[in-house]
Design an enzyme around this catalytic site. Sequence first.
Site, mmCIF file in Angstrom:
data_model
loop_
_atom_site.group_PDB
_atom_site.id
_atom_site.type_symbol
_atom_site.label_atom_id
_atom_site.label_comp_id
_atom_site.label_asym_id
_atom_site.label_seq_id
_atom_site.Cartn_x
_atom_site.Cartn_y
_atom_site.Cartn_z
ATOM 1 C CB SER A 71 -8.663 -18.671 -42.071
ATOM 2 O OG SER A 71 -7.654 -17.747 -42.317
ATOM 3 C CG ASP A 119 -10.512 -17.152 -49.293
ATOM 4 O OD1 ASP A 119 -10.575 -18.395 -49.417
ATOM 5 O OD2 ASP A 119 -9.875 -16.573 -48.385
ATOM 6 C CG HIS A 136 -7.391 -19.087 -47.186
ATOM 7 N ND1 HIS A 136 -8.247 -18.049 -46.903
ATOM 8 C CD2 HIS A 136 -6.791 -19.403 -46.014
ATOM 9 C CE1 HIS A 136 -8.181 -17.762 -45.609
ATOM 10 N NE2 HIS A 136 -7.299 -18.576 -45.051
#
Length: 858
Positions: free
Chosen positions: A807, A713, A659
Amino acid sequence: MDPLENEAKDGPSAQDEGLDASMQFLPTPDSETVEKAKLACRTIVAITLVVLAAVLALLIGLLVWHFHLRTDGIVKKVFSGSMTISNHRFTDNYEDSNSVQFKELASQVSKQMKGFYGHVPILSRYYINSTVQAFSEASDDSVIAYYLSEFSVPVAKAPAVDEAMSSIYQDEGSKHGRLSQSMGRKPGNDLSFKIMTSGAVDARLVNSSLQSHFKYSYHTRTGETGTIQSPRFPDQPYPPNIYAEWQLRADPAHRIRLEFTALNLEKNCNNDFIRLYDSLVPNEKQVMVEKCGYYTPTEQPIYLSSGNVMLVTFVTNGEKNYPGFRAFYSQVPAQSKDIECGGKLTGTNGTFSSPGFPSYYPPQMQCVWDIEVPAGKHVKVKFSKFSLREPGETPNHCSKDYLEINNHRMCGEKPPNTVHSSRTNQITVRFVSDMSYVDKGFSAEFVAFEPNDPCPGKFQCDNDVCINPQLKCDGYDDCGDTSDEMNCVCSEEFHFKCKNGYCKPKFWRCDRVNDCGDKSDEENCGPVCKSWQVSCRNGHCVPEHQKCDGHNDCGDGTDESECPRSIVLKCSEFTYKCKNNQCISKQNPECDGEVDCEDGSDESGCDCGTRPYRSSRIVGGEASSEGEWPWQVSLHVKGEGHVCGASVISDLWLITAAHCVQDTERLKYSQPDLWEAYLGLLSQSESSADTVQKSIKQIISHPEYDPRTYDNDIALMELNSPVTLNQNIWPICLPAASHEFPAGLDVWITGWGQTREDGYLATVLQKAEVRIINDTICNQLMNNEITPRMICAGVLSGGVDACQGDSGGPMSSVDPDSGRLFLAGVVSWGDGCGRKNKPGVYTRVTKYRSWIREQSGV
Ligand SMILES: *[C@@H]1O[C@H](CO)[C@@H](O)[C@H](O)[C@H]1NC(C)=O
Ligand SMILES: *[C@@H]1O[C@H](CO)[C@@H](O)[C@H](O)[C@H]1NC(C)=O
Ligand SMILES: *[C@@H]1O[C@H](CO)[C@@H](O)[C@H](O)[C@H]1NC(C)=O
Ligand SMILES: *[C@@H]1O[C@H](CO)[C@@H](O)[C@H](O)[C@H]1NC(C)=O
Ligand SMILES: [Ca+2]
């Protein structure tokens, strides 16, 4: 003295002289027998008896002789000590061991010591000599002599010599009286001395395998800073098998301040180590600290001596030579403001700390603070740092270094925010450090409070700690004594109500960790095996005795998965597959230091997951230190700064989240030339000499990444050229597809924060300990949005509300056996910030082991 004299009379003669006696005994009875046979008629029986006795004596003699030989190994024992010589005035010549004055006084001291040991038979028997190592100036300008006394002792006698040595020095006061008296009677003796202390020298410092000896002696003056360093530092590793020592002196009424600026030795202190002594000889009673391993620049320690001398010793063995160390020494006034301690403290609040803080406190300190706040108020003392540890000391004994408050003694290490309060407006705090071993000490503040409102605007814990009211009843023990979690109404949404009344985060259910304390969070978690059974991963139960019997009783190999020997099994999702396609039962066998596959493939490609040069411990606190997470990468978008995290998996490849690299309308994040990777970075605001900036050659996002569900992801990034691996840039291990990260396992997340969402950015790399959540439970809490390719974790400690996960950044798991770190997950969604109520969701890296290999070759 009594036991010693007995020992001297009976002990040694029984063995030493017993040999000679029995050897002489033989001819005598023989000749007597012959003569007596001539003179009178004795019976043959008598002769036989005598002969028998003679043979017996010979046998005993031989036995004793044999025994004697076998135990007669000789060991060198070295003791160190110091004495003040009160009838000599110090001159600078005494600092030069080549000067006539030094040699004269040294020879007098040696004579004195010979006489001293001469009074104890067992010591005089094995005594070799005493050598003066140094003189220093005492505060009244008399002389302090430092000497080593050497003994050559049969192995069997070594304990008796140790005992004799410790008992003659035991009662210093009375002994030196007796001593000087007896010395005084000796003609020609003109030294008036007092032994201060003596102790054995650590055997590792006088080991005969130490081939090279280096000795240095320095005197520092006010305003000067000198440097000491290990031989060959910093260009080459230190040499093997050396003993080096540095004698450091300061002017009278000063202390030595020693500040390490580099410290990088082998991890095992039995092999290579530094020792500091509060003396000029390596007296074990005055050792301040032993150091080995690697210390990052932020952890470099500073030490202070109690007097005007310090000895630094450095020993290496034959293997594994590291860069070494460098330290600055200087002198500071013995009574400077920083080292000052104790006194009267008044007002409504204030701070105080151990002498020298944040340096290590010096040995032999005694400080008393009398704190008094305005009448009518009460006073409390809060410790923000407290570390008074000493080897061999238990926290409830506290006889060495300790702090006394309200007549309550404390030592060891205490968590921050420890509070002690008084029901009057006064409190007394006393700090004591003994002769050996020092620590970081403490830092404290005192505050006056209204007797009826000790925590204005805050919640008061039973242990007098005041906490933010929001932390009450949040499911975490913020007080430290759980008093903030008593009598709570649990939150329907986030909490599970334990049978004993505690509220606990729902995500701690069914993870085999007893969070409630009464195990009620672990009830109703599906079928359980009986206590005498092993529970298999496939849900079966088998009897305990079938564990590790070389037989696959569970059917999935669980009963053979934690055994010294692996068995070969039919391959399944629970078995580790070797390169030769054999599947073995051992759980997580890769890179554990033992070859489990026949072809050894489980131990290949294991240059990963270690923190080179440093001990495997993870330092407390929330900010990371340099080299703690060497695989952590900061991904910057050119012109925007830090956007995502990533992990180094080889010198060419990084792993991040898919992502992070999805195009948006504004920016084409999938384009490699948009990105810059920063490796070896600790602080976003300052890159160091160890930081490497790299461009990206290609980005491979997982083809089945689903931006709606965040399934798959994961993405790979190839650097445009290989990075040089070092202690600040190092790959993390990739777990095999079968690697288990079970619910209840504690792991770490790290990062600078999620800048893309809310603009928050930590400067220094943050870390948080999180715990793996049961998949079923997590899926329930997250509205069935958890796929088998995701793994959940929740934060472990309360109070933390910063954004520690990035992230794309790593979820690192320490293997308990090997200490290696494995990449368990990639920060994906949910609460990657590690907040308290919601689980964080991570990409389950084990699912992508073969995809990673196909794409990158790693
Ligand atoms: C003490 O004995 C050792 C070993 O026998 C010797 O090397 C050293 O020179 C001696 N020292 C003195 C001062 O006699
Ligand atoms: C001396 O050093 C060697 C090699 O490091 C070691 O094997 C031996 O045990 C040491 N001896 C003592 C008495 O410590
Ligand atoms: C600490 O004392 C100073 C005056 O000495 C005062 O101004 C300050 O408000 C006090 N702080 C607290 C937290 O009580
Ligand atoms: C997870 O929880 C479920 C019940 O909610 C239970 O059946 C399962 O055994 C748990 N898993 C583990 C690994 O404890
Ligand atoms: Ca192995």
